[in-house]
Design a protein around this motif. Structure first.
Motif, PDB file in Angstrom:
ATOM      1  N   GLY A 175       0.883  -1.177   0.000  1.00 30.35           N
ATOM      2  CA  GLY A 175       0.000   0.000   0.000  1.00 30.35           C
ATOM      3  C   GLY A 175       0.910   1.214   0.000  1.00 30.35           C
ATOM      4  N   GLY A 176       2.043   1.060  -0.690  1.00 32.96           N
ATOM      5  CA  GLY A 176       3.140   2.026  -0.619  1.00 32.96           C
ATOM      6  C   GLY A 176       2.847   3.394  -1.198  1.00 32.96           C
ATOM      7  N   THR A 177       1.787   3.528  -2.003  1.00 32.23           N
ATOM      8  CA  THR A 177       1.483   4.870  -2.520  1.00 32.23           C
ATOM      9  C   THR A 177       0.134   5.340  -1.991  1.00 32.23           C
ATOM     10  OG1 THR A 177       0.538   3.846  -4.489  1.00 32.23           O
ATOM     11  CG2 THR A 177       2.809   4.629  -4.673  1.00 32.23           C
ATOM     12  N   GLY A 178      -0.314   4.718  -0.910  1.00 30.13           N
ATOM     13  CA  GLY A 178      -1.628   5.069  -0.360  1.00 30.13           C
ATOM     14  C   GLY A 178      -1.554   6.275   0.567  1.00 30.13           C
ATOM     15  N   ASP A 179      -2.767   6.647   0.992  1.00 32.77           N
ATOM     16  CA  ASP A 179      -2.951   7.807   1.840  1.00 32.77           C
ATOM     17  C   ASP A 179      -2.206   7.675   3.188  1.00 32.77           C
ATOM     18  OD1 ASP A 179      -4.566  10.144   2.488  1.00 32.77           O
ATOM     19  OD2 ASP A 179      -5.544   8.786   3.936  1.00 32.77           O
ATOM     20  N   LEU A 180      -2.314   6.509   3.804  1.00 33.48           N
ATOM     21  CA  LEU A 180      -1.676   6.300   5.112  1.00 33.48           C
ATOM     22  C   LEU A 180      -0.153   6.419   4.988  1.00 33.48           C
ATOM     23  CD1 LEU A 180      -2.081   5.420   8.104  1.00 33.48           C
ATOM     24  CD2 LEU A 180      -1.675   3.090   7.331  1.00 33.48           C
ATOM     25  N   THR A 181       0.384   5.874   3.908  1.00 35.76           N
ATOM     26  CA  THR A 181       1.832   5.930   3.710  1.00 35.76           C
ATOM     27  C   THR A 181       2.293   7.380   3.604  1.00 35.76           C
ATOM     28  OG1 THR A 181       1.682   3.854   2.511  1.00 35.76           O
ATOM     29  CG2 THR A 181       3.716   5.106   2.224  1.00 35.76           C
ATOM     30  N   GLY A 182       1.564   8.151   2.781  1.00 34.85           N
ATOM     31  CA  GLY A 182       1.972   9.537   2.563  1.00 34.85           C
ATOM     32  C   GLY A 182       1.765  10.412   3.789  1.00 34.85           C
ATOM     33  N   ARG A 183       0.614  10.227   4.451  1.00 34.47           N
ATOM     34  CA  ARG A 183       0.280  11.155   5.548  1.00 34.47           C
ATOM     35  C   ARG A 183       0.977  10.795   6.853  1.00 34.47           C
ATOM     36  NH1 ARG A 183      -4.304  11.529   7.935  1.00 34.47           N
ATOM     37  NH2 ARG A 183      -5.037   9.541   7.159  1.00 34.47           N
ATOM     38  N   LYS A 184       1.133   9.497   7.112  1.00 34.10           N
ATOM     39  CA  LYS A 184       1.608   9.086   8.442  1.00 34.10           C
ATOM     40  C   LYS A 184       2.944   8.345   8.427  1.00 34.10           C
ATOM     41  CE  LYS A 184      -1.826  10.519  10.985  1.00 34.10           C
ATOM     42  NZ  LYS A 184      -1.602  11.587  11.958  1.00 34.10           N
ATOM     43  N   LEU A 185       3.049   7.299   7.560  1.00 33.85           N
ATOM     44  CA  LEU A 185       4.200   6.408   7.696  1.00 33.85           C
ATOM     45  C   LEU A 185       5.499   7.086   7.266  1.00 33.85           C
ATOM     46  CD1 LEU A 185       2.625   3.019   6.533  1.00 33.85           C
ATOM     47  CD2 LEU A 185       2.728   4.024   8.807  1.00 33.85           C
ATOM     48  N   LEU A 186       5.498   7.708   6.087  1.00 32.92           N
ATOM     49  CA  LEU A 186       6.755   8.330   5.647  1.00 32.92           C
ATOM     50  C   LEU A 186       7.193   9.459   6.588  1.00 32.92           C
ATOM     51  CD1 LEU A 186       6.346   8.312   1.744  1.00 32.92           C
ATOM     52  CD2 LEU A 186       7.804   6.833   3.134  1.00 32.92           C
ATOM     53  N   PRO A 187       6.273  10.373   6.998  1.00 32.84           N
ATOM     54  CA  PRO A 187       6.729  11.399   7.956  1.00 32.84           C
ATOM     55  C   PRO A 187       7.282  10.793   9.246  1.00 32.84           C
ATOM     56  CG  PRO A 187       4.604  12.023   7.022  1.00 32.84           C
ATOM     57  CD  PRO A 187       4.897  10.633   6.540  1.00 32.84           C
ATOM     58  N   ALA A 188       6.615   9.741   9.746  1.00 26.70           N
ATOM     59  CA  ALA A 188       7.098   9.136  10.997  1.00 26.70           C
ATOM     60  C   ALA A 188       8.482   8.520  10.787  1.00 26.70           C
ATOM     61  CB  ALA A 188       6.108   8.079  11.484  1.00 26.70           C
ATOM     62  N   LEU A 189       8.664   7.816   9.659  1.00 21.40           N
ATOM     63  CA  LEU A 189       9.972   7.189   9.400  1.00 21.40           C
ATOM     64  C   LEU A 189      11.049   8.255   9.256  1.00 21.40           C
ATOM     65  CD1 LEU A 189       8.940   4.353   6.925  1.00 21.40           C
ATOM     66  CD2 LEU A 189       9.861   4.094   9.244  1.00 21.40           C
ATOM     67  N   TYR A 190      10.695   9.331   8.592  1.00 20.99           N
ATOM     68  CA  TYR A 190      11.685  10.398   8.399  1.00 20.99           C
ATOM     69  C   TYR A 190      12.094  11.000   9.751  1.00 20.99           C
ATOM     70  CZ  TYR A 190      14.048  14.484   6.647  1.00 20.99           C
ATOM     71  OH  TYR A 190      15.007  15.429   6.395  1.00 20.99           O
ATOM     72  N   HIS A 191      11.098  11.283  10.593  1.00 23.17           N
ATOM     73  CA  HIS A 191      11.424  11.866  11.906  1.00 23.17           C
ATOM     74  C   HIS A 191      12.283  10.921  12.740  1.00 23.17           C
ATOM     75  CE1 HIS A 191       7.869  14.735  11.381  1.00 23.17           C
ATOM     76  NE2 HIS A 191       8.991  15.408  11.250  1.00 23.17           N
ATOM     77  N   LEU A 192      11.952   9.644  12.678  1.00 25.25           N
ATOM     78  CA  LEU A 192      12.747   8.680  13.459  1.00 25.25           C
ATOM     79  C   LEU A 192      14.196   8.665  12.963  1.00 25.25           C
ATOM     80  CD1 LEU A 192      10.314   5.647  13.812  1.00 25.25           C
ATOM     81  CD2 LEU A 192      10.987   7.284  15.571  1.00 25.25           C
TER      82      LEU A 192
END
Ligand code: BG6
Length: 497
Positions: free
Chosen positions: A15-32
């Protein structure tokens, strides 16, 4: 929940181009990554249906999503270019798992990774089963390092489908590899419920049927269904919010003291609590659906006029329930829970109402209005708590006013990390405390599945109200009323929201 640096790994998002990935997962991974909590060697592989995308296009999309999530710093471009990869499955995605396995190994070689893999199912619930099967059949449930599988909510549609999904997952993965996510458990204020209860002996000694008159949990949203009707119209508030988020809050408020603060002990107590709740009687349930109305002075449409909602849909957008917990601690104390879309504002608040003093000592001074003490735990947005106590207003003989003893998270600590950051770090560290065990998800469905099998009357409520009037009767029947959410104002007084 306590972390040293986490191992090198590949983070695979289905689901790598989905809404959850863009809004939550990538920002969280980047911050970590920016906080250096993650070992330098890691990569992210987005898996999506679009075969026309390649690494470069995926990185471009990710950059835009990160910008939209207000992530802006100098390292962002390089992070996307160095860390992100893409694999397109095409069609419905089935049948390409062996190629996915080969791509995973190729990326691991490229980044010198040790073979630790995290698969994140950021997919519509209908795709969970086929994806788990696909991963398992391709042998992707194990690797030379650790393999973990994160599954979004809702986990199943009812008890039978949750059981089936658990059986399927267990056919390939052990329970210790499974992380069923409920993002409410990642919220700092939700975790603070445990600290509040179990690090403050004073409250724990009041936390029982002798002292507490009733408990109310409100999760109100002012947003409507937005563009999610494709999913929501088949789910409804009971499946979307009550079975998971509200039940988690209920468990943390009601559970017994675990023998240790570790995953099995905490999850064991939560399951025990859920199993001690009586089946919900039909007269203890109110379903509602929002009609047109006003929120913040703006006219908003009713649910049936929202895009992609079925004609004559009977989906509930509001649920209120009265629950009885049959334990020594809670027998006779009603727990009221309610959640709804298009309520006046976004607020998640738990109100614990204590018993009234047995005698009103100040009656002879006229107008003695003693109110019970109420503990208001605000989980969002003005995170904090207020213990409402009566005080004497100076001057005139014995006039009482209710004022708060209060604490506000942001005043004390500044900003609060996003729930997904906390949860992703826990998965990467192998800590399951804040994730939902198979037994827990089944115990929660067990509570509500009988309601899904019967026709519950659907009341209408105008957008911008606190739900159908019938919900008020749930509490009124016991001689209580719903507490209007409160806020502590700048004069340190209580103002109704
Ligand atoms: C999601 C639900 O799990 O939680 C949404 O699917 C809901 O319908 C959301 O809006 C609420 O989450 P939060 O963190 O904004 O309270």
């Amino acid at each position: 929940m306590s972390h040293s640096q986490v191992d090198s790994h590949l983070f695979i998002i289905l689901g790598g181009t989905g809404d959850l990935t863009g809004r939550k997962l990538l920002p969280a991974l980047y911050h970590l990554a920016r906080q250096d909590l993650v070992d330098g060697r890691f990569a992210v592989l987005g898996v999506g249906r679009k075969r026309e995308l390649d690494d470069a296009a995926f990185r471009g999309w990710a950059r835009e999503e990160l910008h939209a999530a207000r992530v802006r710093d100098d390292g962002l471009e390089a992070w996307c270019d160095e860390r992100l990869h893409y694999f397109g499955t095409g069609g419905d995605g089935s049948g390409r798992y062996p190629e996915l396995a080969a791509r995973i190994e190729e990326i691991e070689r490229l980044h010198g990774l040790a073979g630790n893999r995290l698969f994140y199912l950021a997919l519509p619930p209908g795709a969970f089963a086929s994806t788990i099967r696909g991963l398992g059949e391709a042998g992707l449930h194990h690797s030379k390092g650790w393999t973990r599988l994160v599954i979004e909510k809702p986990f199943g549609r009812d008890l039978a489908s949750a059981r089936e999904l658990n059986e399927l997952a267990h056919a390939y993965f052990s329970e210790s590899q499974l992380y069923r996510i409920d993002h409410y458990l990642g919220k700092e204020t939700v975790q603070n419920l445990l600290v509040f209860r179990f690090a403050n002996a004073m409250f724990e000694s009041l936390w029982n049927r002798d002292r507490v008159a009733n408990v109310q949990i409100t999760v109100a949203e002012s947003l409507g269904v937005e563009d999610r009707a494709g999913y929501y119209d088949r789910a409804g508030a009971l499946r979307d919010m009550v079975q998971n988020h509200l039940t988690q809050l209920l468990s943390l408020i009601g559970m017994e003291v675990p023998i240790a603060f570790e995953s099995d002990a905490v999850r064991y107590e939560k399951v025990k609590l859920l199993r001690s709740i009586s089946p919900v009687a039909p007269e203890d349930v109110v379903f509602g659906q929002y009609g047109a109305g006003q929120i913040d002075g703006q006219q908003v449409p009713g649910y049936l006029s929202e895009p992609r909602v079925a004609d004559q849909s009977r989906t509930e957008t509001f649920v209120a329930l009265r629950l009885k917990i049959d334990t020594w601690r809670w027998q006779g104390v009603p727990f009221y829970i309610r959640t709804g879309k298009r309520l006046p504002r976004r607020v998640t608040q738990i109100a614990v109402t204590f018993r009234q003093p047995p005698v009103c000592l100040f009656e002879s001074f006229g107008g003695c209005e003693m109110r019970p003490n109420v503990l208001m735990l605000t989980l969002q947005p003005d995170e904090g708590f207020a213990l409402c106590i009566d005080v004497k207003v100076p001057g005139e003989p014995f006039r009482l006013e209710t004022l708060p003893l209060h604490f506000q998270y942001r005043e004390a600590f500044g900003s609060i990390p996003d729930a997904y950051e906390t949860l992703l770090l826990d998965v990467l560290s192998g800590d399951q405390t804040l994730f939902v065990h198979a037994d827990e998800t089944e115990a929660a469905w067990q509570l509500y599945t009988p309601l899904m099998d019967q026709t519950v009357e659907l009341h209408s409520y105008p957008a911008g109200s606190w739900g159908p009037a019938a919900a008020d009767d749930l509490a009124r029947r016991d001689g209580f009323h719903w507490h209007a959410p409160i806020r502590v104002d700048t004069r340190h007084h209580l103002t109704p929201d």
